[in-house]
Scaffold this motif. Sequence first.
Motif, PDB file in Angstrom:
ATOM      1  N   GLU A 568      36.396  44.723  58.265  1.00  0.00           N
ATOM      2  CA  GLU A 568      36.349  43.725  56.774  1.00  0.00           C
ATOM      3  C   GLU A 568      37.220  43.300  56.437  1.00  0.00           C
ATOM      4  O   GLU A 568      38.615  43.029  56.695  1.00  0.00           O
ATOM      5  CB  GLU A 568      35.859  45.486  55.099  1.00  0.00           C
ATOM      6  N   PHE A 569      37.012  41.615  55.908  1.00  0.00           N
ATOM      7  CA  PHE A 569      38.382  40.968  55.408  1.00  0.00           C
ATOM      8  C   PHE A 569      37.929  41.084  53.711  1.00  0.00           C
ATOM      9  O   PHE A 569      36.751  40.420  53.436  1.00  0.00           O
ATOM     10  CB  PHE A 569      38.074  39.616  55.701  1.00  0.00           C
ATOM     11  N   ALA A 570      38.574  41.503  52.989  1.00  0.00           N
ATOM     12  CA  ALA A 570      39.239  41.361  51.714  1.00  0.00           C
ATOM     13  C   ALA A 570      40.452  40.365  50.092  1.00  0.00           C
ATOM     14  O   ALA A 570      41.086  41.005  51.576  1.00  0.00           O
ATOM     15  CB  ALA A 570      38.368  42.531  50.664  1.00  0.00           C
ATOM     16  N   ILE A 571      40.042  40.288  49.578  1.00  0.00           N
ATOM     17  CA  ILE A 571      41.089  39.826  48.695  1.00  0.00           C
ATOM     18  C   ILE A 571      40.661  40.361  47.570  1.00  0.00           C
ATOM     19  O   ILE A 571      40.306  40.722  46.398  1.00  0.00           O
ATOM     20  CB  ILE A 571      41.130  38.225  48.860  1.00  0.00           C
ATOM     21  N   GLY A 572      42.114  41.638  48.107  1.00  0.00           N
ATOM     22  CA  GLY A 572      42.279  42.422  46.120  1.00  0.00           C
ATOM     23  C   GLY A 572      42.637  41.409  45.016  1.00  0.00           C
ATOM     24  O   GLY A 572      43.730  40.904  45.273  1.00  0.00           O
ATOM     25  N   THR A 573      41.835  41.779  43.710  1.00  0.00           N
ATOM     26  CA  THR A 573      42.117  40.907  42.155  1.00  0.00           C
ATOM     27  C   THR A 573      42.644  41.083  41.515  1.00  0.00           C
ATOM     28  O   THR A 573      42.890  40.802  40.810  1.00  0.00           O
ATOM     29  CB  THR A 573      40.484  40.264  42.119  1.00  0.00           C
ATOM     30  N   ASN A 574      42.597  42.961  41.433  1.00  0.00           N
ATOM     31  CA  ASN A 574      43.033  43.646  40.271  1.00  0.00           C
ATOM     32  C   ASN A 574      44.712  43.587  40.131  1.00  0.00           C
ATOM     33  O   ASN A 574      45.218  44.631  40.743  1.00  0.00           O
ATOM     34  CB  ASN A 574      42.493  45.209  40.359  1.00  0.00           C
TER      35      ASN A 574
END
Length: 692
Positions: A568-574
Amino acid sequence: MFEYDKEGSCEGTEQLQERLELVEERIRQIGEESLKKDNFADYFRQMAEFMGLTMQVRRAVEDGSIRDWSLKEHEKMNRALYADIAPEHYDSSYGNPAYAVKKLGEEYGAMFSMLYAELRALIAYAYENRIYNYTILCELFVQIYACFTDEQGTSCREVQQIIYWFFHDYSEIFSEQNICEMIDPSYDFFTRIVMDSELTDLRYLYLYGEPVGKNEIGLANYFQSLSEQEIQAMADTYTEGYRIGFEVTGKDLSIKSTVNIYYAIGMERMVRAAITNFEKMGLKPTVYRNAISSFKNRGNGRQGCYATSINKQFDYDHKDDRALYFDKAFVERKLETIRTTYEANRSLASAYAGPAVIEVFGEAPFEPVNKPEALHYTDKQNQLNVYHASESGRITNQYIKGEERSFTIIAYPIPEIGPKFEEIFAKTVEINTLDYTLYRDMQQKIIDVLNQGVRAHIKGKNGNETDLWVSLYHLDDPEHQTIFENCVADVNIPVGEVFTSPVLKGTTGVLHVSSVYLNELRYDDLKVTFTDGMVTDYSCHNFDTEEENRAYFYDNVLMHHDTLPMGEFAIGTNTTAYRMARDYQIADKLPILIAEKTGPHFAVGDTCYSHAEDTPVYNADGKEIVARDNEISILRKEDPAKAYFNCHTDITIPFEELDYILVERADRSTAYIIKDGRFVVPGTEELNRPLE
């Protein structure tokens, strides 16, 4: 011929009761006897005294008098049962492999420390009144004790063989119990505590047979202080996330009838409301206990119904205990039992909807001490672990199909997090209920930019040496397809990430984090090198030697695999959660569930769509998320054993260590998603406010 009951006993009640009485009487005699090997006498005496306490509990449960115990009586028994492994007593406990080896010698020490840890399962068996399990474990102890009273003496090999054959002989029973506890709602010990107890009377906390401390009491008292509306709102967030998870993935919840609930002791008010919600959806609860036996891989994370750990070093010391009996014959027998149990319970398995998980966070950060005296898997056993996990996952998926099940996860703090517990709890509730439409729209703007790219570049700063290129899936039909999923707090609460399964070829570089917690363990100065999407090197600085540091990552992140893909590659925005972590200085205590939403993260292991790659998934804009496979998971079409690793660990880079994330298009032009640690895609400015 007798039918197996829920405990796996194929005996009648009278025969079993006779065995129980005989073995309990023998244990009572042990404390009064002497041994020729004096150095073992103290061990057997202490174990007999401990088992005597469990006998008191068992009899009180059996005759119902335990319900009449006062709170002080419950507290006294709970302390007595768990005192020996508490940190303040652990240096002189046989549960400590180092102490056991010191007292009993290298030949016997680790094995008897393992037996000590295994016998602690008697606590749970006594409280649940599982007479069969209780009896056979007592018989194991007495059989080993008898070796030391034999005039001819004994050998370490003889004792090891007794333990070996105990787990091999009872493998079928233990495996069957583990599966049925997950899929059969008639195993209702925990459900009855939640639904039938007077929750204002804290004596109920002690009926689980788990260690009850400040966290459990503090949680129960705090939940009692909340209004019915607040409790119901929390339950609704949790159960609606579960329901919506089926809805957005196009899975039919109506064909399911059971949900497996995980929760921390002390949260019963919320769990009771959640069970009522689930029943309205047509789902009955199943709840099992966190692992108490090496057979179920005790010490490797918390699942089911659990208390906070009384001593994480004890858990860590015993996480490889089944190395004493773990071989190919054991694995094959266990796999066959898994298959036959699922086949015999095919309808229950197909009705299983998946887990609904409540996690907790806030425990003091833990850095383990590696003890050479503890049991450890050999290289051959590590390979067997990989094979066992792969095959058991494959068998399970035949009966509980990945494309038909779902899950949800939510997390809350515990009192141990500090004096601002109630304030942090309220803030966590707020984070868990953020306006998902606001995030959905901002995240969609980020996805629109990412969908233009062929690869992404992630670069660290402020001493962070991350320099990583991630290859992105090629879209054949950009009008109807997307690379990234827009995660808006359904199965994965709270809101706040966009993620994809990266293309492995070309995914190359170094991932670096100064400090991070993975699966409740701390890693200092962690570096992971990827070459074409596979882990090719790794290091950290937790221990004095490179060998120890590499073994630490190999055991607890690679999960005994020689390598794993980037799943997985993800960008957290919280960024609201990120700000909470900084304001309250709890970044080192956040669970991965929340931590992954507070920055870009990369998972090693399976993709987010493991075992459900062929199920179409759509974002709110109607576009299908087509990046569900990678070059490894696609092997399921030829050989499922090569496609899955049954692990998935997220590693998050905090914003203060992040320089930029940019996306590169096919024509080599670029667009920034994040620059100098701030979101720069037009329309995402709101995400930067908590970062100021």
